[in-house]
Write a protein that holds these residues in place. Structure first.
Motif, mmCIF file in Angstrom:
data_model
loop_
_atom_site.group_PDB
_atom_site.id
_atom_site.type_symbol
_atom_site.label_atom_id
_atom_site.label_comp_id
_atom_site.label_asym_id
_atom_site.label_seq_id
_atom_site.Cartn_x
_atom_site.Cartn_y
_atom_site.Cartn_z
ATOM 1 N N PHE A 289 41.509 29.116 19.355
ATOM 2 C CA PHE A 289 41.155 29.962 20.479
ATOM 3 C C PHE A 289 41.463 29.175 21.743
ATOM 4 C CE2 PHE A 289 38.298 31.559 17.137
ATOM 5 C CZ PHE A 289 38.567 32.910 17.212
ATOM 6 N N ARG B 120 39.573 39.433 18.338
ATOM 7 C CA ARG B 120 40.074 38.046 18.360
ATOM 8 C C ARG B 120 39.798 37.354 17.023
ATOM 9 N NH1 ARG B 120 38.204 34.119 22.310
ATOM 10 N NH2 ARG B 120 36.232 35.213 22.524
ATOM 11 N N GLU C 198 33.736 40.067 28.527
ATOM 12 C CA GLU C 198 34.281 40.463 27.233
ATOM 13 C C GLU C 198 33.239 41.237 26.422
ATOM 14 O OE1 GLU C 198 37.038 38.388 23.863
ATOM 15 O OE2 GLU C 198 35.319 37.225 24.535
ATOM 16 N N GLU D 29 47.893 37.798 21.848
ATOM 17 C CA GLU D 29 47.183 38.506 22.913
ATOM 18 C C GLU D 29 46.340 39.615 22.297
ATOM 19 O OE1 GLU D 29 47.197 38.173 26.269
ATOM 20 O OE2 GLU D 29 48.838 36.751 26.541
ATOM 21 N N ASP E 292 44.991 34.590 24.071
ATOM 22 C CA ASP E 292 43.672 34.541 23.448
ATOM 23 C C ASP E 292 43.623 33.505 22.329
ATOM 24 O OD1 ASP E 292 42.102 36.668 24.823
ATOM 25 O OD2 ASP E 292 43.835 37.844 24.204
ATOM 26 N N ARG F 171 36.119 43.378 21.686
ATOM 27 C CA ARG F 171 37.273 42.514 21.967
ATOM 28 C C ARG F 171 37.124 41.175 21.248
ATOM 29 N NH1 ARG F 171 39.737 38.739 24.998
ATOM 30 N NH2 ARG F 171 41.737 39.292 25.917
ATOM 31 N N ARG G 40 32.396 33.703 24.318
ATOM 32 C CA ARG G 40 32.621 35.078 24.770
ATOM 33 C C ARG G 40 32.431 35.136 26.280
ATOM 34 N NH1 ARG G 40 28.847 40.060 23.525
ATOM 35 N NH2 ARG G 40 28.979 40.520 25.708
ATOM 36 N N GLY H 112 41.607 31.788 27.187
ATOM 37 C CA GLY H 112 41.741 33.243 27.247
ATOM 38 C C GLY H 112 41.440 33.837 28.600
#
Length: 184
Positions: free
Chosen positions: A57, A43, A35, A83, A68, A39, A31, A60
């Motif tokens: 992942f 994800r 962020e 995204e 992302d 959010r 993270r 990002g």
């Protein structure tokens, strides 16, 4: 000194009856310092909805050239570009040129304003899908965030439920843009 990402771990059990996909994923989620839990959990939701052995992942927020999440084939070609948030139209058009399929998960309370501003500029993007999560839903997902999570995601007949501990969030996605129908 730059702040480092916070590492989250999630054991994610996915039961996607729509795709006949049943699997447990052990996720390590970085993270970004900027962020939010909200959010990050969107994800995780996107990962659960599109779960595949090649889905991963990316850097990002650390790398503006990457989405992302993405799924690449064995040649490195991008099959799926995902995204989260409200990317601008130029970024999405570029992504549509690089990937077979592009999916956006918008979740902010001002998503309708964002979409009204850029939607018409994305009409020609035939491989773009845009979903909106109601703000109350994404905020409820944020409450499931913990450094070590045990999550279950159930998908059936287009309905999605994410459970963490004794909390369950029903997720009703609003489709803002569907991909153009294929012509054979």
């Amino acid at each position: 000194m730059a702040l480092k990402a916070t590492i989250y771990k999630a054991d994610l059990q996915i039961a996607d009856m729509d795709r006949n996909f049943y699997e447990t994923q052990n996720l390590t989620i970085a993270r970004h310092p900027s962020e939010t839990d909200e959010r990050m959990m969107v994800r995780v939701l996107a990962f659960a909805r599109h779960a595949h052995e090649a889905l991963s992942f990316t850097k990002g927020l650390f790398d503006t050239e990457e989405p992302d999440l993405w799924q690449k084939d064995l040649t490195g070609a991008i099959q799926l570009w995902i995204e989260v948030g409200q990317p601008d139209d130029k970024r999405l058009l570029k992504a549509c040129g690089r990937a077979e399929q592009v999916v956006v998960y918008s979740y902010a309370s001002n998503s309708s304003i964002w979409w009204n501003q850029i939607g018409s500029r994305l009409e020609r993007a035939r491989n773009l899908t845009v979903f909106n999560l109601p703000a109350a839903t994404s905020q409820a997902l944020a409450k499931l965030a913990q450094r070590n999570m045990q999550l279950q995601c159930t998908i059936q007949d287009g309905q999605i439920w994410m459970t963490g501990g004794d909390e369950t969030v029903q997720i009703d996605l609003e489709t803002l843009k569907a991909p153009a129908a294929a012509h054979y």
